[in-house]
Design a protein around this motif. Structure first.
Motif, mmCIF file in Angstrom:
data_model
loop_
_atom_site.group_PDB
_atom_site.id
_atom_site.type_symbol
_atom_site.label_atom_id
_atom_site.label_comp_id
_atom_site.label_asym_id
_atom_site.label_seq_id
_atom_site.Cartn_x
_atom_site.Cartn_y
_atom_site.Cartn_z
ATOM 1 N N GLU A 162 0.817 -1.205 0.000
ATOM 2 C CA GLU A 162 0.000 0.000 0.000
ATOM 3 C C GLU A 162 0.855 1.261 0.000
ATOM 4 O OE1 GLU A 162 -0.362 -2.567 2.068
ATOM 5 O OE2 GLU A 162 -2.173 -3.421 1.145
ATOM 6 N N SER A 163 1.990 1.215 0.681
ATOM 7 C CA SER A 163 2.824 2.414 0.780
ATOM 8 C C SER A 163 3.960 2.440 -0.235
ATOM 9 C CB SER A 163 3.422 2.518 2.192
ATOM 10 O OG SER A 163 4.392 1.510 2.408
ATOM 11 N N TYR A 164 4.190 1.330 -0.933
ATOM 12 C CA TYR A 164 5.365 1.213 -1.803
ATOM 13 C C TYR A 164 5.439 2.344 -2.820
ATOM 14 C CZ TYR A 164 8.622 -0.759 -5.227
ATOM 15 O OH TYR A 164 9.671 -0.947 -6.094
ATOM 16 N N LYS B 198 3.184 5.145 -3.311
ATOM 17 C CA LYS B 198 2.838 6.493 -2.848
ATOM 18 C C LYS B 198 3.893 7.070 -1.919
ATOM 19 C CE LYS B 198 -0.148 6.913 0.414
ATOM 20 N NZ LYS B 198 -1.381 6.904 1.231
ATOM 21 N N ASP B 199 4.325 6.290 -0.933
ATOM 22 C CA ASP B 199 5.196 6.820 0.117
ATOM 23 C C ASP B 199 6.683 6.682 -0.194
ATOM 24 O OD1 ASP B 199 2.939 7.415 1.570
ATOM 25 O OD2 ASP B 199 2.945 5.507 2.656
ATOM 26 N N HIS B 200 7.013 5.936 -1.225
ATOM 27 C CA HIS B 200 8.436 5.717 -1.499
ATOM 28 C C HIS B 200 8.820 6.105 -2.928
ATOM 29 C CE1 HIS B 200 9.116 3.735 2.370
ATOM 30 N NE2 HIS B 200 7.911 3.236 2.213
#
Length: 709
Positions: free
Chosen positions: A564-566, A568-570
């Motif tokens: 989920e964060s791969y 967007k957040d990274h």
């Protein structure tokens, strides 16, 4: 798309690339000779092609998808792959992709479409099929084209659009000599005009900001394809498409298509239960289906020794599922997308072009492609372009602008950038790190031994947590070097007498691969990867890349994050050094690929606008070549400019294309004209189930299943 095939359409990028004279040699561009460098697709479609007269009239196709989309409007930012699938089945497309991934006129909607004027303005004349009508009985015409242009032109910010490329170049749209003709006049020349109005929404959707923003999110009241949207059920997580009674083309063979959300790890069980007929699957599921199809009595890792270890109930359930899976086959091709290694050039060591190029020259791309594709029986050929795939008009292998695997060249580039082998490191080693390094060495060797299996078994999808964790420890301790199962400590200043071997003693094997350091810091790159169950292949590829980099002295620190964060957040936020994700290929790279490789520019608020260039590496020259290509109506010249842009993208080494993504589709054996579509657009009206007694005809790639998947 999952992160293995990320296909987002919006966000950022940065970093300038310095093209130093005499350092990078951009090769003579393909396309000047008689042979077409675009070639053919590496593998064709695998859809069990059958003539329509041998297909049953009626039936329901149950098709597994990743999700029920949040919107049915493909021009909104939260549209996904299922949005596109629905649009292809229910809406007009003036052009669609053929099996070579090239645009071709869709005869169901267009009698012709061509540039009829170039001076003083470019004018395209569309002649519509005289029977083309919306499902409410209204003729498709200039009013629909004009409404879509106004909505997507970017001039009215009340429309929540995700993209307007091409539409912003239109000056006016008007009716031609009759109601079947649409004249589109451009304010500036636009080479990719065939990309427009595919799909085409009715003016009921595009006519006002409210109808555009909300009207097509949950339903499409008016359509014009072989199917229409009967129901979108978010509770049951499925969309039902049914035959369009006003469809004027070849009648759809299927009565219904049900697109239902099925998690990837549940698809084998759903196939065995008979609740779905068509599903994209992982290599492990493909192997199960292949094994199920083998003659009884043949031993295999799935039915044989492994089955004997299962508890009795589990073994019986497994056996029942395997029996049910005999009714399916695996259809395989290559997706219109490629996996790349992204190098974040915004800051840190990779801000130096020489270090990025060293990373690229350390990679054996053929080995990486072989590891993923050979076990599946697919061509293990590295992708040679950022902007097209083999078979597409703009394709040419321009990787020579950067060069292939060359350890000495990689080491020379690193030395030129100031990275010294065995240099002093300021950081103090933490307590207990030595033991962790030893554990990592053991795990790393085990992983390497497994990856060297020549048959490809257990390479794709291997993801032993202990091995990965051990390797991470080893990489975080640059003072240790794993080589041939032994631990060698780096020499340091001020050692005790007798701490060094006598003069003439041979250096330990692998000494040349000792980590590099500069200004007291080791050359260690943060390699960010998704941790989900569907990303084993990515992690296996990353493990191989880490070993390749280690040979030239570059360390990697694996950081596994949630799916989920791969992105967007990274990836989008630039919180990584190295990452693996995929881009979809486009038949219109001058339009679609420009934001992926455009040079970052400062925004009004002081931030950096990177569009979709998440590597943050770009040049003015590449931007200029894209601008020239999109404004050139001579198709040959436009392709030449695209290939020049690609050569310079290779030279910048911000992203390294690795391999075309495998496409594995489980299909019921009697389902025809459906499966692994490769580069082509599905033809929904021809899908169906084979009549009893009728025999299929194998397609270009047959209907064979992967071995060793």
């Amino acid at each position: 798309m999952s992160q293995h095939g990320v296909g987002p359409r919006a966000v950022s990028r940065s970093v300038a690339f310095l093209l130093t004279a005499g350092v990078l040699a951009v090769p003579a561009l393909a396309g000047c000779g008689s042979e077409d460098p675009a070639g053919k697709p590496l593998v064709g479609q695998d859809i069990q092609p059958v003539a329509r007269d041998r297909i049953t009239d009626g039936g329901t196709l149950r098709w597994a998808v990743d999700s029920v989309p949040d919107t049915l409007n493909t021009f909104q930012s939260d549209a996904d792959a299922t949005t596109t699938r629905v649009a292809q089945a229910v809406l007009p497309s003036m052009f669609r992709m053929n099996a070579d991934g090239r645009p071709e006129r869709n005869p169901a909607y267009l009698e012709s479409a061509e540039v009829v004027e170039t001076e003083p303005k470019q004018v395209v004349l569309y002649k519509l099929d005289q029977q083309a009508v919306w499902s409410d009985g209204r003729e498709i015409g200039a009013a629909d084209f004009a409404a879509q242009w106004r909505a997507l032109s970017g001039k009215d910010t009340a429309y929540w659009t995700a993209r307007n490329a091409g539409y912003d170049r239109i000056q006016k749209i008007e009716r031609g000599d009759n109601a079947l003709e649409v004249r589109v006049t451009f304010s500036r020349p636009y080479a990719d005009w065939r990309s427009l109005f595919s799909p085409l929404y009715p003016k009921d959707v595009m006519g006002t900001p409210d109808s555009f923003n909300d009207g097509a999110r949950k339903k499409l009241k008016v359509t014009a394809g072989p199917f229409t949207v009967k129901k979108l059920n978010r509770k049951d997580e499925q969309i039902t498409l049914t035959r369009n009674p006003r469809w004027w083309g070849r009648p759809a063979k299927l009565s219904e298509i049900v697109l239902r959300t099925v998690p990837r790890d549940k698809r084998a069980a759903e196939l065995a239960a008979g609740t779905i007929d068509l599903a994209e699957i992982a290599p492990s599921e493909a192997r199960r289906i292949t094994v199920a199809a083998r003659p009884r009595g043949s031993s295999s890792p799935v039915m044989g020794p492994e089955a004997d270890k299962k508890p009795r109930k589990a073994a019986a359930k497994h056996a029942r599922q395997q029996q049910a899976l005999r009714g399916f086959e695996v259809r395989k091709s290559l997706e219109p997308a490629f996996t790349q290694l992204a190098l974040n050039g915004a800051e840190g060591p990779l801000a130096d072009e020489r270090v990025r190029r060293a990373v690229a020259r350390a990679l054996d791309r053929k080995e990486l492609a072989k590891a993923v594709l050979k076990p599946l029986g697919l061509p293990a050929v590295p992708v040679g372009s950022h902007l097209a795939l083999s078979g597409q008009a703009a394709y040419a292998d321009n990787s020579g602008a950067l060069g292939g695997q060359d350890t000495k060249e990689a080491q020379a580039l690193l030395a030129d950038a100031g990275w010294v082998r065995g240099g002093p490191i300021k950081e103090q080693k933490k307590k207990g790190e030595k033991a962790a390094g030893a554990e990592g060495e053991k795990a790393g060797r085990s992983s390497e031994d497994k990856a060297r299996n020549d048959d490809g078994e257990d390479i794709v999808g291997s993801d032993d947590k202990d091995q990965q964790d051990g390797k991470a420890h080893r990489e975080k301790d640059p003072a240790h070097l794993a080589q041939d199962g032994k631990q060698y400590k780096q020499p340091h200043q001020g050692g005790a007498p007798g701490a060094y071997a006598p003069m003439g003693t041979a250096a330990p094997a692998g000494r040349e691969a000792a980590p590099l350091a500069k200004n007291g810091k080791p050359l260690t790159l943060r390699f960010v990867l998704p941790s989900g169950a569907g990303s084993q292949t990515l992690r296996t590829v990353a493990d191989r890349i880490s070993r390749m980099l280690e040979r030239v002295g570059i360390g990697t620190e694996i950081s596994k994050v949630s799916d989920e964060s791969y992105f967007k957040d990274h990836i989008a936020s630039g919180q990584y050094d190295l990452a693996l994700y995929s881009w979809p290929a486009s038949a219109f790279p001058a339009t679609d690929a420009r934001p992926v490789y455009a040079k970052p520019v400062p925004a009004a608020d002081g931030s950096l606008n990177v569009e979709q260039n998440y590597t943050r590496v770009g040049t003015d020259q590449v931007d200029q070549l894209f601008d020239q290509a999109v404004a050139t109506l001579d198709e040959g010249e436009s392709r030449s400019l695209i290939r020049k842009a690609d050569s310079r993208i290779w030279a910048a080494a911000g992203s390294i294309p690795l391999f075309q993504r495998p496409q594995l589709i489980a299909a019921r054996k009697n389902l025809v004209n459906a499966g692994a579509f490769g580069l082509g657009t599905p033809v929904y009206e021809d899908m169906g189930f084979l009549k009893k007694g009728a025999k299929p005809v194998s397609g270009p790639s047959g209907a064979s299943s992967p071995s060793g998947a």
